[in-house]
Design an enzyme around this catalytic site. Structure first.
Site, PDB file in Angstrom:
ATOM      1  N   PHE B 126       0.864  -1.166   0.000  1.00 29.19           N
ATOM      2  CA  PHE B 126       0.000   0.000   0.000  1.00 29.19           C
ATOM      3  C   PHE B 126       0.911   1.230   0.000  1.00 29.19           C
ATOM      4  CE2 PHE B 126      -2.702   3.238   1.944  1.00 29.19           C
ATOM      5  CZ  PHE B 126      -3.807   3.121   1.138  1.00 29.19           C
ATOM      6  N   ASP B 194       3.574  -6.417   6.708  1.00 26.14           N
ATOM      7  CA  ASP B 194       2.388  -5.584   6.856  1.00 26.14           C
ATOM      8  C   ASP B 194       1.187  -6.522   6.799  1.00 26.14           C
ATOM      9  OD1 ASP B 194       0.060  -4.110   6.334  1.00 26.14           O
ATOM     10  OD2 ASP B 194       1.157  -2.513   5.314  1.00 26.14           O
ATOM     11  N   TYR B 217      -8.844  -1.777  11.624  1.00 28.37           N
ATOM     12  CA  TYR B 217     -10.161  -1.299  11.199  1.00 28.37           C
ATOM     13  C   TYR B 217     -10.702  -2.025   9.970  1.00 28.37           C
ATOM     14  CZ  TYR B 217      -7.063   1.891   8.534  1.00 28.37           C
ATOM     15  OH  TYR B 217      -6.071   2.434   7.764  1.00 28.37           O
ATOM     16  N   LYS B 218      -9.960  -3.018   9.501  1.00 29.78           N
ATOM     17  CA  LYS B 218     -10.455  -3.782   8.355  1.00 29.78           C
ATOM     18  C   LYS B 218     -11.163  -5.034   8.885  1.00 29.78           C
ATOM     19  CE  LYS B 218      -6.799  -1.898   5.411  1.00 29.78           C
ATOM     20  NZ  LYS B 218      -7.604  -1.088   4.475  1.00 29.78           N
ATOM     21  N   ARG B 366     -12.642  -4.272  -6.223  1.00 30.87           N
ATOM     22  CA  ARG B 366     -12.286  -5.112  -5.069  1.00 30.87           C
ATOM     23  C   ARG B 366     -13.540  -5.503  -4.285  1.00 30.87           C
ATOM     24  NH1 ARG B 366      -7.867  -2.593  -1.197  1.00 30.87           N
ATOM     25  NH2 ARG B 366      -9.661  -1.288  -0.671  1.00 30.87           N
TER      26      ARG B 366
END
Lengths: 407, 407
Positions: B126, B194, B217-218, B366
């Site tokens: 990312f 990560d 938070y995912k 996605r």
């Protein structure tokens, strides 16, 4: 005491800010003189936070980044906070902690003053300010941290920036920011102010400073771990680049480019996903601040702290209590520190009697006077309780003598 | 389609995790396939947050640092999160953002590998991962960022560390962490993973890795801007020192010493005042995770993504939809990416019909499948809606053609 409790009640009745106390939750039986450490909760904070959780996250889900304005919270909240520190729109971002804000400001200052390899950090700064600079300097190599003794003696053409607190967290002493800033800038260095103990205590003026940082959970009443702020003087916006180059500070955050390009203006001082929930109480608090006259806040602060000092001075002769904070109101913030050799057990005994201050080693008792919710009668009662603790030697109680970490 | 909706409903009826969906707030009429970006809200998050605000801050005020355990939140929450990434107690701290966590991990790795001046960052990371490394390297000077092409070709005795994402945020491809870690360590470098798109998607195993970072938070459903985590392998605890040396990571934070001394163990990876409110939903979410069998989570994830892939493959011939994510379940996380030349307007049309995925430039759609709350029938309905959008060419609607930033 030289003033009666009835006099204090009368002062409260005349206080133009007296209606604001109802905006805060203050537990019964507590005189809360720790607003300089963690401010009391605005009543509206609970509903504001619940709204972000239930209405925004719960219903708007990922869409909240746009529809609820989460993405821009660091900037929109910064614009609301700016007037409290004498800054304009587009000059302040809110996010992360003061420690991280210091890395942004100092690393940006280093970049603006290439070749100058000294960072001056006041030894009177709160320790994290110095620790963060120490970590940065150690990582970068080739830099030196110099402590302030006499500023004139340490300033030189090798100094990149000076990091100093407007109000000393231990003594409550307030520095003359205009004079210090001018002196630092005359030496070709940049001035970074730590406003943790200033913002919300009185009208701050950062128009001449280069950078400023500060927290929002003390006098600004935004809750435990509320986000910090960074101010960057607009004259540096085009060239200032800090080292925490996260995607929110990118010129095109959703283009997902391979390399970093800083955004225009203050946005480049944002880093990454803001801690959305923690902005809710801050914005609830700013709703109150928008209705407050900072001149009245300062006038009340001076009156509260002057009253406390006058009353506390009566404890010097009989009990050896010394005033640490300057008597001149111009030279202090909204905090008064006293010194007593048994400061720790004295503070424990005070807290057990409902008067909350805090203790800083080795012998300092700190009392903060948040003008939005502290009353003159609270000052009277606090000193009366302190007098009783000293007079009856409550603090000699064994349980108060145990030394514990006091936050 | 090769499977009927009734078949999917039957699969849901047999799902051992089906009772968990009720633990989340999911708006009616929405199929939420964006849990890989921002997880849905656990029902308990609202009360948990309100408790922290009203009971802890409101009533305990500054005492909450001790009485409510705020000071240790980064460690206590880290211990609760650790099992999800195959770590033990005292190995994980929770705080700040993934971007800041990267600075901690990379700067610590640099210190552990003095003389090695190359940081390898996967181009597929990312962007913020790369941007943060770029900022760090630029500030420090003398370091170089090298992109991964073929890992064997870029590894050498000048490499300090490799930063890579276990699951690619765009393609959903999952890397073999054990094999890559072994290869990197064989070259004398340190491996930093990560885990943003791994934690909560399947059982992660970081026992061999040197460091790991990630967000909560995912798939971990801790809310917008929830704090990130850093894992440090215990073999590095004695020597690893990062550059963000704030007072909470000090050996004696309340001694207010002039110089920084790192705390023992993982605590030195804390920085400063934790964002207390943002920990509440995370802990509410971890209450759910503690009751979940990660083997069942993974099995359901594979079944959901396999079903989606099977159904989406039927759209290749008629509509030019291509599968981006590997077909081998071992080589993917819990996300499936599709490619379509008009990906942006297709996604807008889908969202308007209640199927929420997201778009990543230039042409990727996605879809995330959070096994705790996504159903097989949701997968069926999502593909049916996508088929209709493509078949009826809804996406040619002018309003969908406008290109807007999609978060």
């Amino acid at each position: 005491m030289t003033i009666s409790r009835a006099d204090c009640v009368a002062l409260d009745a005349d206080d133009p800010l007296k209606h604001l106390r109802d905006e805060f939750v203050l537990p019964d039986g507590t005189i809360y003189l720790v607003g300089n450490s963690l401010g009391a909760m605005p009543r509206a904070a609970a509903a504001a936070t619940a709204r972000v959780v239930e209405e925004e996250w719960g219903r708007q889900l990922v869409g909240g980044w746009n529809s609820a304005g989460w993405f821009d919270l660091p900037l929109t909240t910064g614009d609301r906070l700016a007037p409290l520190i004498g800054a304009g729109p587009g000059q302040v971002v809110v996010g992360e902690s003061t420690s991280i804000a210091i890395v942004k400001a100092v690393s940006a200052a280093m970049g603006l003053r290439p070749g100058r390899r000294v960072i001056i950090s006041d030894l009177a700064n709160f320790p994290t300010d110095r620790y963060m600079v120490e970590g940065l300097v150690k990582a970068l190599g080739g830099y030196e941290v110099r402590d302030i003794g006499v500023l004139d003696e340490v300033l030189g053409d090798d100094v990149a920036c000076v990091l100093m607190s407007e109000v000393d967290y231990r003594t409550g002493e307030r520095h003359d920011t205009a004079a210090v800033t001018a002196k630092v800038q005359a030496a070709g260095a940049l001035m970074i102010w730590d406003l943790c103990h200033s913002a919300g205590a009185f009208q701050v003026d950062m128009s001449a400073a280069d950078f400023a940082v500060g927290c929002t959970y003390k006098y600004l009443n935004a809750g435990p771990g509320a986000p910090a702020f960074v101010y960057v003087n607009p004259r540096h916006h085009a060239r200032a680049e800090h080292m925490l180059t996260g995607w929110h500070g990118h010129a095109a955050p959703f283009a997902f480019e391979p390399g970093y390009r800083p955004a225009e203006g203050i946005r480049r001082f944002t880093v990454s996903t803001p801690h959305v929930l923690s902005y809710a109480p801050l914005n609830a608090s700013l709703d109150i601040w928008e209705r407050v006259d900072l001149g009245q806040v300062r006038a009340k602060s001076v009156a509260l702290t002057s009253l406390f000092i006058d009353l506390a001075e009566e404890l010097r002769a009989p009990y050896g209590v010394e005033l640490v904070t300057p008597r001149d109101p111009e030279r202090r913030g909204s905090q008064v520190s006293l010194r007593h050799p048994d400061g720790y057990p004295v503070m424990r005994a005070l807290i057990d009697r409902g008067v909350h201050g805090d203790f800083r080693a080795p012998d300092i008792l700190r009392f903060g006077f948040a003008p939005l919710y502290i009353r003159f009668a609270d000052v009277y009662d606090a000193v009366a309780t302190l007098t009783e603790v000293l007079e009856k030697e409550h603090w000699r109680d064994e349980r108060y003598q145990r030394r514990l970490a006091v936050t």
